[in-house]
Design an enzyme around this catalytic site. Structure first.
Site, PDB file in Angstrom:
ATOM      1  CE  LYS A 110      -4.205  -2.059   1.689  1.00 40.99           C
ATOM      2  NZ  LYS A 110      -5.103  -2.320   2.804  1.00 40.99           N
ATOM      3  CE  LYS A 190      -5.628  -7.835  -6.029  1.00 38.94           C
ATOM      4  NZ  LYS A 190      -5.824  -7.638  -4.652  1.00 38.94           N
ATOM      5  CE  LYS A 193     -11.129  -0.704  -4.664  1.00 42.30           C
ATOM      6  NZ  LYS A 193     -12.146  -1.625  -4.314  1.00 42.30           N
TER       7      LYS A 193
HETATM    8  P1  ADP Z   1      -8.548  -3.895  -4.514  1.00 45.67           P
HETATM    9  O1  ADP Z   1      -7.318  -4.717  -4.761  1.00 45.67           O
HETATM   10  O2  ADP Z   1      -9.265  -3.583  -5.775  1.00 45.67           O
HETATM   11  O3  ADP Z   1      -8.264  -2.650  -3.684  1.00 45.67           O
HETATM   12  P2  ADP Z   1      -9.587  -4.965  -2.060  1.00 45.67           P
HETATM   13  O4  ADP Z   1      -8.196  -5.141  -1.562  1.00 45.67           O
HETATM   14  O5  ADP Z   1     -10.420  -3.868  -1.494  1.00 45.67           O
HETATM   15  O6  ADP Z   1      -9.526  -4.813  -3.660  1.00 45.67           O
HETATM   16  O7  ADP Z   1     -10.351  -6.363  -1.909  1.00 45.67           O
HETATM   17  C1  ADP Z   1     -11.633  -6.575  -1.340  1.00 45.67           C
HETATM   18  C2  ADP Z   1     -11.938  -8.062  -1.344  1.00 45.67           C
HETATM   19  O8  ADP Z   1     -11.986  -8.568  -2.686  1.00 45.67           O
HETATM   20  C3  ADP Z   1     -10.904  -8.942  -0.629  1.00 45.67           C
HETATM   21  O9  ADP Z   1     -11.530 -10.049   0.002  1.00 45.67           O
HETATM   22  C4  ADP Z   1     -10.024  -9.422  -1.742  1.00 45.67           C
HETATM   23  O10 ADP Z   1      -9.391 -10.637  -1.437  1.00 45.67           O
HETATM   24  C5  ADP Z   1     -11.016  -9.588  -2.876  1.00 45.67           C
HETATM   25  N1  ADP Z   1     -10.346  -9.342  -4.166  1.00 45.67           N
HETATM   26  C6  ADP Z   1      -9.887  -8.152  -4.619  1.00 45.67           C
HETATM   27  N2  ADP Z   1      -9.327  -8.283  -5.833  1.00 45.67           N
HETATM   28  C7  ADP Z   1      -9.451  -9.593  -6.175  1.00 45.67           C
HETATM   29  C8  ADP Z   1      -9.094 -10.363  -7.328  1.00 45.67           C
HETATM   30  N3  ADP Z   1      -8.503  -9.802  -8.385  1.00 45.67           N
HETATM   31  N4  ADP Z   1      -9.373 -11.684  -7.315  1.00 45.67           N
HETATM   32  C9  ADP Z   1      -9.985 -12.260  -6.251  1.00 45.67           C
HETATM   33  N5  ADP Z   1     -10.362 -11.584  -5.143  1.00 45.67           N
HETATM   34  C10 ADP Z   1     -10.100 -10.274  -5.093  1.00 45.67           C
END
Ligand code: ADP
Ligand code: TRP
Length: 321
Positions: A110, A190, A193
């Site tokens: 982060k 992956k 956002k």
């Molecule tokens: P981002 O990476 O977009 O900021 P978050 O970290 O807020 O997403 O993730 C929120 C939830 O969604 C978590 O449980 C995370 O494991 C799941 N998640 C986020 N991105 C993915 C992905 N590409 N594949 C599977 N699960 C995901």
């Protein structure tokens, strides 16, 4: 069996969030006592505009309900409506070795993404542990990127139990589905956002959805040549939305050659559009009925808070308060 998961209100959810966390949670509400919350305390590490935070919480609540979270089956609330978790966070902080947090990759990730390195960001996994442990959770459905946070939670629970008494806190199990552990984004990394490679569950218009899908990175194999379905993000994404027969047909067509990637992208676009169509309709209804949405969260908070207080009584008494 208590099933618990949380999601940060950090903007519109994408299909990685959907298959990593939302869809498994919705399925599990049939199998146990489901507890799901919107992690707004956690979002303070990155969202600093109060109106944006408020809008994101409401928007995510609407999205989750539209996708099928059923308030008759699951308890659904906003994290900050149960402030007891912050008290447990402090108590757990005092059994958490610094080294455990220093090993967490999400903190470093982060910071690398430009989020400011606050104490809150560093202590984020302790708050997450409190979220889970304060509800005696058994199973936590999450995407693969949250695996380390679950390990930290288990370590903290064990440390607490070692110090204050066996079985005081329930040690939870993560549930990570292999097929959807990591949903790929438009560029094959992956979907996240922070990488700007997302497809939102509810893209504003069909046109925008289609435009995004057309951006999926593919190789330069000529239209007439056979293409390899193995390791193609396009096929991997299609698998999430299409029936087995449709997936097989796409794979066979890849191997046969004769179609360009644009053709397959169109198929993927249609599959995604159709999959979310009923949820989109429900979403439009919920947007008009925000009193209902607020009522669901209030009711959920009451139930969650009563449960959290029970565990807090146990914890306070165990530590000598
Ligand atoms: P981002 O990476 O977009 O900021 P978050 O970290 O807020 O997403 O993730 C929120 C939830 O969604 C978590 O449980 C995370 O494991 C799941 N998640 C986020 N991105 C993915 C992905 N590409 N594949 C599977 N699960 C995901
Ligand atoms: N850290 C999780 C994420 O970024 C959200 C979260 C907060 C969570 N508390 C939790 C997930 C408790 C599961 C259980 O997605």
């Amino acid at each position: 069996m208590r099933i618990l998961s949380g999601i940060q209100p950090s903007g519109r959810p994408h299909i990685g969030n959907y298959f990593g966390m939302m869809e498994p949670s919705i399925r599990l509400q049939e199998e146990g006592d489901a507890f799901y919350f919107i992690a707004d305390y956690h979002s303070l590490t990155s969202t600093h505009d109060p109106q944006v935070l408020r809008d994101n919480v409401r928007g995510l609540a609407i999205d989750f309900l539209a996708c099928g979270l059923d308030p008759e089956k699951a308890t659904f609330w906003t994290q900050s409506a149960v402030p007891e978790v912050t008290e447990l966070t402090w108590i757990l902080s005092c059994v958490t070795p610094m080294g455990l947090l220093e090993r967490c990759v999400s903190y470093k990730d982060k910071i690398a993404q430009g989020i400011s390195p606050s104490h809150g960001l560093f202590a984020y996994p302790v708050l997450q542990a409190a979220d889970i442990l304060i509800f005696d959770s058994n199973v936590v459905p999450i995407g693969k990127d949250q695996k380390q946070h679950l390990e930290v939670t288990r370590d903290i629970a064990n440390k607490f139990n070692d110090r204050y008494g066996a079985d005081l806190l329930v040690v939870p199990e993560p549930q990570i589905r292999e097929q959807t552990a990591t949903v790929p984004g438009l560029d094959g990394q992956k979907m996240s956002k922070s990488y700007g490679n997302t497809i939102d569950i509810f893209e504003e218009t069909e046109k925008k959805l289609r435009k995004k899908i057309m951006k999926i990175v593919t190789d330069t194999t000529a239209v007439e040549d056979p293409k390899n379905p193995e390791g193609s993000y396009l096929v991997d994404l299609y698998k999430l939305f299409a029936s087995e027969d449709d997936v097989r047909a796409m794979e066979e067509s890849f191997c046969a050659g004769g179609e360009g990637y644009g053709h397959y992208k169109q198929q993927l676009f249609e599959a995604i559009r159709d999959y979310y169509a009923p949820m989109r309709e429900r979403r439009e209804e919920l947007e008009k009925d925000t009193d209902y949405v607020d009522g669901v969260l209030e009711e959920g908070a009451k139930r969650a808070r009563a449960q959290a207080r029970e565990v807090m009584d146990r914890v306070r008494s165990a530590v000598g308060m």
